[in-house]
Design a protein around this motif. Structure first.
Motif, PDB file in Angstrom:
ATOM      1  N   ALA A 168       0.810  -1.224   0.000  1.00  0.00           N
ATOM      2  CA  ALA A 168       0.000   0.000   0.000  1.00  0.00           C
ATOM      3  C   ALA A 168       0.841   1.272   0.000  1.00  0.00           C
ATOM      4  O   ALA A 168       0.517   2.237  -0.698  1.00  0.00           O
ATOM      5  N   GLU A 169       1.915   1.279   0.747  1.00  0.00           N
ATOM      6  CA  GLU A 169       2.762   2.476   0.794  1.00  0.00           C
ATOM      7  C   GLU A 169       3.418   2.727  -0.563  1.00  0.00           C
ATOM      8  O   GLU A 169       3.432   3.846  -1.059  1.00  0.00           O
ATOM      9  N   LYS A 170       3.909   1.673  -1.183  1.00  0.00           N
ATOM     10  CA  LYS A 170       4.541   1.815  -2.499  1.00  0.00           C
ATOM     11  C   LYS A 170       3.506   2.140  -3.572  1.00  0.00           C
ATOM     12  O   LYS A 170       3.780   2.876  -4.511  1.00  0.00           O
ATOM     13  N   PHE A 171       2.293   1.593  -3.415  1.00  0.00           N
ATOM     14  CA  PHE A 171       1.185   1.902  -4.322  1.00  0.00           C
ATOM     15  C   PHE A 171       0.902   3.406  -4.284  1.00  0.00           C
ATOM     16  O   PHE A 171       0.791   4.056  -5.328  1.00  0.00           O
ATOM     17  N   ALA A 172       0.812   3.950  -3.087  1.00  0.00           N
ATOM     18  CA  ALA A 172       0.555   5.385  -2.932  1.00  0.00           C
ATOM     19  C   ALA A 172       1.683   6.211  -3.534  1.00  0.00           C
ATOM     20  O   ALA A 172       1.434   7.219  -4.207  1.00  0.00           O
ATOM     21  N   GLU A 173       2.930   5.785  -3.319  1.00  0.00           N
ATOM     22  CA  GLU A 173       4.081   6.496  -3.906  1.00  0.00           C
ATOM     23  C   GLU A 173       3.991   6.500  -5.428  1.00  0.00           C
ATOM     24  O   GLU A 173       4.264   7.518  -6.064  1.00  0.00           O
ATOM     25  N   ASP A 174       3.603   5.345  -5.994  1.00  0.00           N
ATOM     26  CA  ASP A 174       3.514   5.220  -7.447  1.00  0.00           C
ATOM     27  C   ASP A 174       2.485   6.186  -8.028  1.00  0.00           C
ATOM     28  O   ASP A 174       2.601   6.619  -9.170  1.00  0.00           O
ATOM     29  N   LEU A 175       1.469   6.549  -7.233  1.00  0.00           N
ATOM     30  CA  LEU A 175       0.425   7.475  -7.678  1.00  0.00           C
ATOM     31  C   LEU A 175       0.655   8.885  -7.134  1.00  0.00           C
ATOM     32  O   LEU A 175      -0.271   9.694  -7.078  1.00  0.00           O
ATOM     33  N   ASN A 176       1.889   9.170  -6.757  1.00  0.00           N
ATOM     34  CA  ASN A 176       2.246  10.488  -6.218  1.00  0.00           C
ATOM     35  C   ASN A 176       1.357  10.900  -5.053  1.00  0.00           C
ATOM     36  O   ASN A 176       1.034  12.076  -4.888  1.00  0.00           O
ATOM     37  N   HIS A 177       0.910   9.916  -4.269  1.00  0.00           N
ATOM     38  CA  HIS A 177       0.082  10.150  -3.080  1.00  0.00           C
ATOM     39  C   HIS A 177      -1.183  10.938  -3.404  1.00  0.00           C
ATOM     40  O   HIS A 177      -1.688  11.682  -2.581  1.00  0.00           O
ATOM     41  N   ARG A 178      -1.719  10.766  -4.613  1.00  0.00           N
ATOM     42  CA  ARG A 178      -2.908  11.509  -5.037  1.00  0.00           C
ATOM     43  C   ARG A 178      -4.199  10.709  -4.866  1.00  0.00           C
ATOM     44  O   ARG A 178      -5.269  11.207  -5.194  1.00  0.00           O
ATOM     45  N   VAL A 179      -4.090   9.475  -4.405  1.00  0.00           N
ATOM     46  CA  VAL A 179      -5.269   8.640  -4.228  1.00  0.00           C
ATOM     47  C   VAL A 179      -5.236   8.057  -2.826  1.00  0.00           C
ATOM     48  O   VAL A 179      -4.226   7.510  -2.404  1.00  0.00           O
ATOM     49  N   ALA A 180      -6.336   8.183  -2.110  1.00  0.00           N
ATOM     50  CA  ALA A 180      -6.432   7.576  -0.785  1.00  0.00           C
ATOM     51  C   ALA A 180      -6.549   6.062  -0.948  1.00  0.00           C
ATOM     52  O   ALA A 180      -7.280   5.576  -1.821  1.00  0.00           O
ATOM     53  N   ILE A 181      -5.827   5.336  -0.142  1.00  0.00           N
ATOM     54  CA  ILE A 181      -5.885   3.879  -0.189  1.00  0.00           C
ATOM     55  C   ILE A 181      -6.996   3.431   0.752  1.00  0.00           C
ATOM     56  O   ILE A 181      -6.948   3.667   1.950  1.00  0.00           O
ATOM     57  N   THR A 182      -8.021   2.814   0.191  1.00  0.00           N
ATOM     58  CA  THR A 182      -9.146   2.321   0.974  1.00  0.00           C
ATOM     59  C   THR A 182      -9.350   0.844   0.661  1.00  0.00           C
ATOM     60  O   THR A 182      -8.829   0.334  -0.332  1.00  0.00           O
ATOM     61  N   ARG A 183     -10.118   0.196   1.470  1.00  0.00           N
ATOM     62  CA  ARG A 183     -10.432  -1.210   1.215  1.00  0.00           C
ATOM     63  C   ARG A 183     -11.432  -1.323   0.071  1.00  0.00           C
ATOM     64  O   ARG A 183     -12.289  -0.469  -0.110  1.00  0.00           O
ATOM     65  N   VAL A 184     -11.321  -2.403  -0.662  1.00  0.00           N
ATOM     66  CA  VAL A 184     -12.257  -2.701  -1.741  1.00  0.00           C
ATOM     67  C   VAL A 184     -13.564  -3.154  -1.095  1.00  0.00           C
ATOM     68  O   VAL A 184     -13.570  -3.965  -0.173  1.00  0.00           O
ATOM     69  N   SER A 185     -14.698  -2.612  -1.569  1.00  0.00           N
ATOM     70  CA  SER A 185     -15.993  -3.056  -1.058  1.00  0.00           C
ATOM     71  C   SER A 185     -16.992  -3.104  -2.206  1.00  0.00           C
ATOM     72  O   SER A 185     -16.790  -2.498  -3.247  1.00  0.00           O
ATOM     73  N   GLY A 186     -18.052  -3.849  -1.984  1.00  0.00           N
ATOM     74  CA  GLY A 186     -19.080  -3.973  -3.017  1.00  0.00           C
ATOM     75  C   GLY A 186     -18.620  -4.772  -4.221  1.00  0.00           C
ATOM     76  O   GLY A 186     -19.188  -4.643  -5.295  1.00  0.00           O
ATOM     77  N   VAL A 187     -17.592  -5.625  -4.033  1.00  0.00           N
ATOM     78  CA  VAL A 187     -17.027  -6.420  -5.121  1.00  0.00           C
ATOM     79  C   VAL A 187     -16.851  -7.856  -4.642  1.00  0.00           C
ATOM     80  O   VAL A 187     -16.424  -8.089  -3.511  1.00  0.00           O
ATOM     81  N   THR A 188     -17.197  -8.797  -5.476  1.00  0.00           N
ATOM     82  CA  THR A 188     -16.919 -10.201  -5.198  1.00  0.00           C
ATOM     83  C   THR A 188     -16.137 -10.759  -6.378  1.00  0.00           C
ATOM     84  O   THR A 188     -16.524 -10.568  -7.532  1.00  0.00           O
ATOM     85  N   LEU A 189     -15.033 -11.417  -6.089  1.00  0.00           N
ATOM     86  CA  LEU A 189     -14.295 -12.157  -7.103  1.00  0.00           C
ATOM     87  C   LEU A 189     -14.685 -13.620  -6.943  1.00  0.00           C
ATOM     88  O   LEU A 189     -14.859 -14.097  -5.819  1.00  0.00           O
ATOM     89  N   SER A 190     -14.829 -14.328  -8.048  1.00  0.00           N
ATOM     90  CA  SER A 190     -15.270 -15.723  -7.983  1.00  0.00           C
ATOM     91  C   SER A 190     -14.240 -16.658  -8.572  1.00  0.00           C
ATOM     92  O   SER A 190     -13.601 -16.352  -9.575  1.00  0.00           O
ATOM     93  N   HIS A 191     -14.111 -17.790  -7.911  1.00  0.00           N
ATOM     94  CA  HIS A 191     -13.212 -18.863  -8.362  1.00  0.00           C
ATOM     95  C   HIS A 191     -14.080 -20.112  -8.475  1.00  0.00           C
ATOM     96  O   HIS A 191     -14.605 -20.602  -7.476  1.00  0.00           O
ATOM     97  N   ASN A 192     -14.287 -20.573  -9.693  1.00  0.00           N
ATOM     98  CA  ASN A 192     -15.112 -21.752  -9.919  1.00  0.00           C
ATOM     99  C   ASN A 192     -14.247 -23.004  -9.900  1.00  0.00           C
ATOM    100  O   ASN A 192     -13.182 -23.038 -10.523  1.00  0.00           O
ATOM    101  N   VAL A 193     -14.712 -24.010  -9.174  1.00  0.00           N
ATOM    102  CA  VAL A 193     -13.997 -25.272  -9.048  1.00  0.00           C
ATOM    103  C   VAL A 193     -14.835 -26.384  -9.671  1.00  0.00           C
ATOM    104  O   VAL A 193     -16.005 -26.195  -9.983  1.00  0.00           O
ATOM    105  N   GLY A 194     -14.234 -27.561  -9.830  1.00  0.00           N
ATOM    106  CA  GLY A 194     -14.859 -28.634 -10.589  1.00  0.00           C
ATOM    107  C   GLY A 194     -15.904 -29.459  -9.881  1.00  0.00           C
ATOM    108  O   GLY A 194     -16.579 -30.273 -10.519  1.00  0.00           O
ATOM    109  N   SER A 195     -16.056 -29.284  -8.561  1.00  0.00           N
ATOM    110  CA  SER A 195     -17.042 -30.102  -7.852  1.00  0.00           C
ATOM    111  C   SER A 195     -17.476 -29.418  -6.564  1.00  0.00           C
ATOM    112  O   SER A 195     -16.814 -28.501  -6.072  1.00  0.00           O
TER     113      SER A 195
END
Length: 143
Positions: free
Chosen positions: A54-81
């Motif tokens: 997160a600290e390096k992420f903020a540096e990469d964006l010149n500290h212009r974006v607040a780092i917040t948690r992702v919400s309202g999103v689901t990633l899915s991993h489908n398995v065979g059974s």
């Protein structure tokens, strides 16, 4: 612009915990792993999922974006059974991951699934969906 996506990169406050979840919990092999900085996993042809300290992420964006948690999103991993849903969720739980929903029948279309939260707060659905598949050309098909 073609409808293509090549990198999904998320900031993480705990890169080691993210590494454990994805490498040890899901069994994914890192595509690139720079300790203390970033880790990438190939998740599909031409697509990688990365976790950037997160600290390096903020540096990469010149500290212009607040780092917040992702919400309202689901990633899915489908398995065979249905059994693989339980096995995967049990393995993740053994690493201390929060299980939000134990494996069970889904409310929609014959899906058997459960939900966990990764160290970054991202909700993952681990599912067996017999009505979902990918054809030889890489297209997602429902039904």
């Amino acid at each position: 612009m073609n409808p293509e996506l090549h990198f999904i990169t998320l900031a993480t406050e705990d890169l080691d915990a993210a590494r454990a979840f994805y490498r040890d919990g899901l069994g994914w092999e890192p595509l690139l792993d720079v300790p203390g900085e970033i880790i990438f996993f190939q998740v599909a042809p031409g697509l990688s999922l990365g976790f950037f300290d997160a600290e390096k992420f903020a540096e990469d964006l010149n500290h212009r974006v607040a780092i917040t948690r992702v919400s309202g999103v689901t990633l899915s991993h489908n398995v065979g059974s249905r059994e693989a849903v339980a096995t995967t969720i049990d393995r993740l739980a053994s690493l201390g991951v929060t299980v939000l929903k134990a494996p069970q029948e889904g409310a929609f279309g014959g899906i058997y699934h459960g939900h966990v939260r990764d160290p970054n707060g991202i909700v993952w659905e681990i599912a067996h969906n017999p009505g979902w598949r990918i054809d030889e050309a890489g297209n997602v098909l429902f039904g």
